[in-house]
Design a protein around this motif. Structure first.
Motif: not given
Lengths: 501, 100
Positions: A297-304, A318-323, A432-439
């Protein structure tokens, strides 16, 4: 089995009863007294009744809290303790905010039905969080889901709305079947539908094939409900097609209830079969399974989310990533990380409802929710733009806001709580890495709002005083909870201590 | 007496057929029917377990599943009608306005 006391049952279910009654009154008055009024009057009247009902239900909860702290009915069929009170009040607040933010919208003429469906869904969620019995979990989950399917398809003029409702319904129905299949095996293994007894009966038998099937099926079913990869396919479509207030409700209140019950089933019902997801202390059980789902979820949510053009769709990914972040807390499942999960999901729900509120304003004025529709919004509507800034930065986890502290506390709880030191480090580093992507994608939206020029023919956006007040209120709460997280955190920890003691 | 394993195998088989049909079938009504098939497979395993444990709770659960399935059918058919009115088709491959 002890005899049933209906008085006790009615007292325990009083808040839910009040909410349902308020919904029915709103529907009846809308169809009789306000039949010939304008939509605006009807919406205001319905919202007033809904707010009064929610307030009354909140008072019932607070009063029962002063009576006796912990009550159960029929071996955990219905519970009443400080934790359920806290979550129920949060759910009522989210429902009220949803209704207040939808007063301006024009997607429907069926206002009484709309209010009733939101309140019925709220009642379903309140039952969902106050039970530890599989039967009531299933029934209240379906009450919630059926209301949400209809709310998704509520805009009868929109082709997208009907399509979104269909996709949500088909995936939701299948997930309910998966969940039930898991439940039936749990019943077969233990002879009981009570989570605590199931845990006692299945303790230590992780490699039992029936139990493995039950675990996989249950995680699949709840994975659909919380929109975790690979069970997330419905959620971007449902968020995009649904009317913005309905999407806000699905993304906020139903997320709170689903995550609460997911954690409850895993921590209580599968207490003896957690296994371990740490990189150096792997053991079979549900924790490794949930850890894989969280990582995906972290990877796909943030990348998509990076590739999205529609803001509602972006918020869905972003909701998928937060899940994914919240599943991380379920993987480590200590008392501290459950407190972190509840803090995170409550602040996340508030932020999301605000973000969808701003999207609703823009959609109402420009007719779309594409990124280009947000161009130069800061010059057309300064106040909602400021609120959107707060919401998106909080979702990204920027320090003075609630989202930052939620992430910080969640990650530190996940690292501190595990038995072998730092065994969940791999998942935390990924998060943590993925939350940097989310920015990046949150700033994409903010760039449109603050840097780009508005279209030449753009007029200032008209937005009602009420919506402005509600949006500012939500933004203020998020800043407050970011600066003084103890206000909410202490309540959560006290409630958790009370039910464990 | 028929051993409980037979019921469980039949239930798992029905559930798999339902899950397979959900993925393969192209007509919305048939897809919807396959969900109902999955729910009924669950009912069978609940009843079998209730018989094994000599406990009534599993049978009660089945009644609730049946009621919820009926409610789900009401909502589901309404949604399917709403889709048909706007699109004039019941083929899931043509319900594709929103994509990744």
């Amino acid at each position: 089995m002890t005899g049933t006391s209906y008085r006790e049952l009615l007292l325990l279910a009083l808040p839910q009863t009040v909410v349902v009654l308020a919904g029915l009154i709103a529907l009846a008055l809308d169809l009789s007294l306000f039949r010939n009024s304008t939509n605006r009057v009807r919406f205001s009247a319905g919202a007033a009744i809904a707010c009064a009902g929610s307030l009354a239900a909140g008072c019932c909860i607070l009063l029962s809290q002063t009576h006796g702290a912990i009550q159960t009915f029929q071996n955990g069929m219905l519970l009443s303790n400080p934790l359920t009170h806290l979550i129920q009040i949060a759910l009522l607040l989210l429902a009220v905010l949803t209704i207040l933010l939808s007063i301006d919208s024009t997607f429907t003429d069926h206002i009484g039905e709309y209010i009733l469906l939101i309140l019925l869904a709220t009642a379903g969620m309140m039952f969902l969080v106050s039970t530890e019995d599989l039967l009531l979990i299933f029934v209240s989950l379906e009450l919630l889901s059926l209301c949400l399917y209809v709310l998704t398809g509520f805009n009868k003029h929109s082709v997208h709305s009907a399509e979104a409702a269909l996709k949500y319904f088909l995936f939701g129905g299948m997930s309910a079947a998966f969940l039930l299949f898991g439940f039936s095996y749990l019943y077969g293994l233990s002879g009981s539908t009570n989570l605590v007894r199931i845990a006692a009966a299945t303790e230590g038998s992780v490699m039992d094939p029936l139990l493995m099937v039950a675990i996989v099926m249950t995680v699949t079913g709840f994975g659909f409900k919380v929109a975790a990869v690979p069970f997330h396919l419905w959620s971007p479509d449902a968020y995009e097609g649904a009317p913005a207030p309905a999407a806000a409700f699905i993304a906020s209140a139903s997320k709170v209830a689903s995550f609460f019950i997911f954690a409850q089933v895993m921590v209580l019902g599968f207490a003896g079969t957690a296994g371990n997801a740490g990189w150096n202390v792997r053991a079979p059980g549900w924790a490794p399974l949930v850890a894989v789902v969280a990582a995906l979820s972290l990877v796909l949510g943030n990348v998509a989310a990076l590739a999205q053009k529609s803001v509602k769709r972006l918020l869905a990914y972003s909701a998928i990533a937060h899940a994914g972040y919240m599943l991380l807390a379920i993987v480590s499942h200590t008392q501290q990380s459950i407190a972190a999960l509840l803090y995170y999901v409550l602040t996340y729900a508030l932020t999301t409802i605000g973000a969808f509120g701003v999207v609703a304003v823009v959609e109402h004025q420009t007719g779309g929710d594409k990124l280009s529709d947000f161009a130069g919004l800061s010059r057309r509507a300064p106040l909602p733009s400021m609120c959107m800034l707060v919401f998106l930065l909080s979702l990204a986890g920027i320090p003075p806001l609630a989202g930052f502290f939620g992430k910080f506390y969640l990650f530190s709880a996940a690292l501190a709580g595990t038995t072998a030191s730092l065994s969940l480090l791999w998942l935390v580093i990924l998060a943590v890495a993925m939350s940097a992507v989310s920015l990046y994608y949150y700033l994409q939206v903010l760039k449109r709002i603050y840097v780009e020029q508005p279209p030449a023919d753009a007029a200032p956006i008209q937005i009602s005083i009420l919506s402005q007040i509600v949006l500012c209120l939500i933004a203020a709460i998020i800043i407050l909870l970011g600066c003084a997280p103890n206000l909410l955190l202490r309540l959560i920890q006290n409630a958790l201590n009370a039910i464990i003691a | 007496m028929v051993p409980i394993a037979y019921y469980l195998v039949l239930s798992a088989l029905l559930f798999s057929i339902g899950a397979g049909a959900f993925l393969i079938k192209r007509n919305i009504i048939t897809v919807f029917m396959s969900i109902e098939l999955m729910l009924n497979a669950v009912n069978l395993s609940f009843v079998a377990f209730a018989y094994q444990w000599h406990a009534i709770r599993g049978q009660i659960f089945v009644f609730f599943v049946m009621v919820v399935a009926a409610a789900e059918a009401a909502v589901g058919l309404a949604i399917i009608i709403a889709v048909y009115r706007t699109r004039n088709t019941l083929n899931v491959d043509q319900i594709d306005l929103m994509k990744l």
